[in-house]
Design an enzyme around this catalytic site. Structure first.
Site, short mmCIF file in Angstrom:
data_model
loop_
_atom_site.label_atom_id
_atom_site.label_comp_id
_atom_site.label_asym_id
_atom_site.label_seq_id
_atom_site.Cartn_x
_atom_site.Cartn_y
_atom_site.Cartn_z
CG ASP B 52 -0.14 0.10 2.50
OD1 ASP B 52 1.08 -0.14 2.48
OD2 ASP B 52 -0.74 0.40 3.53
NE ARG B 243 -4.55 1.73 1.28
CZ ARG B 243 -4.68 0.43 1.04
NH1 ARG B 243 -4.63 -0.43 2.04
NH2 ARG B 243 -4.85 -0.03 -0.19
CE1 TYR B 251 0.58 -3.77 7.24
CE2 TYR B 251 0.38 -1.38 7.19
CZ TYR B 251 0.59 -2.58 6.54
OH TYR B 251 0.82 -2.60 5.19
N PRO B 330 6.52 -5.24 6.93
CG PRO B 330 4.19 -5.42 7.19
CD PRO B 330 5.50 -6.02 7.64
#
Lengths: 612, 612
Positions: B52, B243, B251, B330
């Site tokens: 992302d 986003r 997360y 990530p």
């Protein structure tokens, strides 16, 4: 008329799909809720030549429709202007180069040279997204406006009857159509059929200035071939405009006696060709050479007319716009700009009236705002064209135009030419009563560009990008600082007032519970991105998290900040800035004068939820 | 294998159409002149979830392919990072907000959060313009590399044989195909079939950190829901990434014992669902609430592996890239970035070798440059993930990670995380011998962004936009000032040298008369837009009028200028800056060392006009 003639009904019929007509069609299509149709008698759009320049304000306007970016990529940006004058040794020499745009507030501080066709394509593509296509080749044959006052006043009536002929019809029965329209916009050029059919006269004169125009890719040793160059030579004047890719356009002053047919008094193009125009240009350009590298792309010859239509509308049902109501010299690069800005001014007013948001009385402001501008434009053009076309001052011609004189005119004209200086006078939609609460946001001028950061995510945003031309009024609430507890009472009181069914935000909505769709609200807080919590802003001031902005620099410290000071707005009180759908400041007012803001809107908006 | 098996030949076969594979395919397609094919075994591309985040350097790289603009519009820009820690009263509180990007030279000073699918679409659309489409669902069955050294060395041979199965084939005879390739790129993910088929091992370990991921539109009173937020609570760690549109990604740190199946040692997803992950998140987020406003868009659970492949290539004929050669956490948002930058590094090298421009020896630099980076990334990730996943320091846990400790790591990591700090070591294409002539253009690092104005039209241009990723070397000639007559001799001498058939510009062309297509030339003069005549630059230094730049401010005085000083380049001499096709500085050298520049190119370029 045969019995089979088709009949149809439309809210708005636009005649002519040049820049003025396309701006109008696209603007109304983007606004939504209006049944619009656009016709043109040419079987296909132009591909080369014609108008070529976008002024900074026009680029801002195109950006408000989301159309500037692709044009900025395609076009040639003119940042500097070079001035050439007679040299001691014969021929010309560079006198100076100066920024082409002196207007400091321009968001796009340059002119953009680009073929008219590319600009038309941008509109055509955008209209297609809204399911509007140019209907062509279609020609109007008759236009008739109802004389019945009741008919003219009724919002639901279709008082304009236009007979159209489809020029590519194969069967007679397909050929004719009678269209009943609520409104008609004649954007059909300098020889406007609509204007003539309505009997509107043009006031003004033909000048004695005759110009030749040539578009080509040049082979030259002239150092300013990629800058806009204004050349005064003993052998006449010449203007160079660099175009997209490697092309340039030359505007060449020609002698009246060589061009005008003494019998008709009109320009006779038959004895001319581009090579002959270039011969004249070469004399002005000496000691530099210029020749086309390939075929000449386009050329023309014309005499300047400086005229304004005596009226821009009949009964506020039929309007004319663009070249149909003003013609002037192309030297200041205004033609296409004035035309597009005419319909940019008109389209949202028609859309609001058709949708039942605004009273038809706002339509009067089209003529009052745009005819005033057109007259100013002609006055400006007369002064400027005289200077540009006049002989330069030299040792043997002390009466000529000096560089200093021309350059001074160039500089003082900058604000007008750029389109940014334009200021609409007082009217039902321009109310300067409380100008002092935001001294530098001049009511009647376009909203100043300014970068803010969004409170929720610290993303820098240009305020212009939050003011799209979508036929909605933008209410910018400068809430001031929220750091002091003492201010919260005032802010909460206003939140209650605006959140009530009688506050202007909800007063015009169908249910009185939600904000009217004709308003968009933006809140600007004097706060810091490191500390501010956007959730502390009362809900009525943040219809979405992206609508709360901070007057602060972005994370790099390079963009934004200082707007309260720059605009002359106090951060210890609340200030409204009302931006019209076309981007012009309609009113500024302190929150303490919210009654005046209410009155401003009451004077031209319709109380839908009461009347329905 | 049945007799009917189809056989085909291709210069480059790419296995896998994720970010690494698509970057590779697009880069080679844009470079042109290479027969390339890209396959993927999935019947269609992914639509939600997965990677992302784009780091600033990756945005610059995408812009070098003309792809950043649309992603900047679509994505969520992360400008600030918010840090939350345990409060005195229980729960968490805001400790500080800081710019998310501390790297001052970033052209795009923010991260961009966007669904992987949008990024893949940008590549797919661009590839379509170059007639390249992903061939799917197609799966490789066998791969075989010739052991014949002559075969492997020959430029015209196809030493890699891959058997493909078309998964949607309806007839058996259509199903299988044998592809003979010059080069194969395995970009087929963490479980790479290519890697395993070649017997390449992964070095490193699985960690004990387990994370849950949820994508949703939230209802929350958490003030930093639109900023990147790093939350350390007594109940575990949480990272929030805003986003596109109103979505966010969480997360969430999970407990190993709750997630890992003790029998297999693997993550067991079966007992989990997004609501259970959210339950954990809510404990970390207390006293703030969070709930999905609508359905959860995507979710997953995983354990971090930190591994690097033991080699990135076999015989420089088969390469692996992206997740196939490195896996890591990530949290630093590197995954997709590292993957795309792998093939950005590799693609131009393959293209130049296939086109016969460069010697195959440059292919070795792929492993030396990217494996070094991958190892640094894992080292970085180990330090950073430990800090992020560790318990926060509180009064009852003095051994925990303090905010100061974490923030310091965040700041020092900025340059690495942004991708901008990356510096490739010395090699045949990275030569720092003359670093001192342009002290601040670090050889091995990416060229610094800088605004110049074009000499011919004073248009401001970002130098990065003149360095497209088109597989060509860019020769930037800093000519210095041309005001002093005394410098012209030096400049003319260099013009003669470069204009000769033995100068490096023409040496590699087919005829020795024109510049080689593998070079693009840009000239930068220390001059002023008001005075400078671009025609005074010798012809060899201006292949087109747009290629001569001035180190000056633009017409508004707001952009550009000061580059000579910023770069540490002297304006009284001539300096070459060689920029690799991927935007990294390959060499800097004074014109007096043009012999060294010749040698630089001779060491890896092919003398086409001699050999042909």
């Amino acid at each position: 008329m045969p019995l089979q003639t088709r009949e149809s009904f439309v809210d708005v019929l636009i005649v002519g799909a040049g820049p003025a007509g396309l701006m109008c069609g696209n603007a109304i299509a983007v606004a939504g809720g209006v049944n619009v149709r656009i016709i043109d008698q040419r079987p296909s759009k132009i591909s080369v030549g014609h108008a070529d320049g976008l002024q900074p304000r026009t680029i801002e306007v195109l950006q408000s429709y989301g159309l500037a970016e692709r044009l900025l990529r395609e076009g040639s940006q003119l940042h500097m202007c070079a001035f050439y004058n007679p040299s001691q040794t014969g021929g010309i020499e560079l006198t100076a180069r100066a920024p082409d745009i002196s207007e400091r507030t321009a968001r796009f501080p340059f002119k953009l040279a680009l073929y008219q066709s590319a600009i038309e394509d941008a509109f055509i593509d955008s209209m297609a997204h809204h399911n509007l296509r140019v209907d062509r080749p279609v020609k109007p044959l008759t236009i008739e406006l109802s004389r019945d006052q009741e008919h003219l006043r009724s919002l639901s009536s279709y008082p304009v009857k236009v007979t159209l002929a489809r020029l590519d019809a194969t069967i007679d029965t397909e050929k004719l159509e009678v269209v009943h329209a609520k409104y008609v916009v004649g954007a059909d050029g300098a020889h406007s059929w609509v204007r003539k059919a309505l009997g509107i006269t043009m006031d003004g004169d033909q000048t004695n200035y005759v110009w030749g125009v040539v578009d080509m890719v040049p082979d030259t040793n002239f150092p300013d071939i990629r800058n806009r160059a204004a050349i005064h030579s003993k052998n006449g004047s010449l203007m160079i405009i660099p175009r997209e890719h490697d092309k340039v356009r030359l505007y060449v002053q020609l002698s009246e006696k060589d061009v005008v047919d003494p019998e008709t008094g009109r320009v006779s193009k038959t004895k001319w060709n581009p090579e002959k125009i270039l011969e004249v240009a070469r004399k002005s350009l000496h000691p530099f050479y210029i020749s086309p590298l390939a075929d000449i792309e386009w050329w023309t010859i014309y005499m300047i007319g400086q005229r304004v239509a005596s009226r821009f509308s009949v009964e506020d049902r039929v309007f004319i716009a663009g070249d149909a109501c003003h013609t002037h010299s192309p030297k200041a690069g205004q033609g296409m700009n004035a035309s597009m800005n005419d319909t940019h001014n008109l389209a949202w007013k028609i859309a609001q009236v058709v949708r039942g948001w605004a009273d038809p009385s706002i339509l009067r402001t089209y003529e009052s705002e745009r005819r005033k501008y057109a007259k100013d434009l002609i006055d400006f053009d007369k002064r400027y064209a005289t200077l540009f076309s006049g002989k330069p001052r030299t040792s043997d011609n002390q009466d000529g135009v000096s560089h200093e004189e021309f350059f001074k005119a160039f500089e003082t004209a900058g604000s007008f030419m750029s389109g940014i200086g334009l200021r609409y006078g007082p009217s039902v939609i321009v109310n300067a009563k409380h100008q002092s609460c935001a001294e530098n946001l001049i009511v009647g001028q376009r909203m100043l560009p300014q970068v803010f950061v969004r409170a929720a995510d610290a993303r820098p945003v240009e305020i212009h990008d939050l003011l799209p031309a979508d036929a909605r009024f933008k209410i910018i609430v400068f809430l001031g600082s929220m750091e002091e507890e003492s201010r919260l009472a005032e802010i909460n009181a206003l939140a209650n007032e605006l959140g009530s069914p009688t506050g202007f935000l909800r007063r015009y909505s169908m249910d009185g519970q939600t904000s009217s769709p004709m308003f968009d609200l933006i809140t600007i807080v004097a706060g810091k991105k490191e500390k501010f919590n956007y959730l502390s802003v009362p809900l009525v001031f943040r219809p979405h998290w992206s609508k709360v902005l901070l007057d602060d620099t972005d994370a790099t410290g390079r963009k934004g900040g200082g707007a309260y000071e720059r605009f002359g707005i106090c951060s210890n009180s609340i200030t409204f800035v009302i931006v019209r759908p076309d981007g012009y400041v309609g009113m500024v007012a302190p929150a303490t004068a919210s009654r005046d803001v209410n009155e401003y809107f009451t004077s031209f908006l319709t109380l839908r939820h009461c009347s329905s």
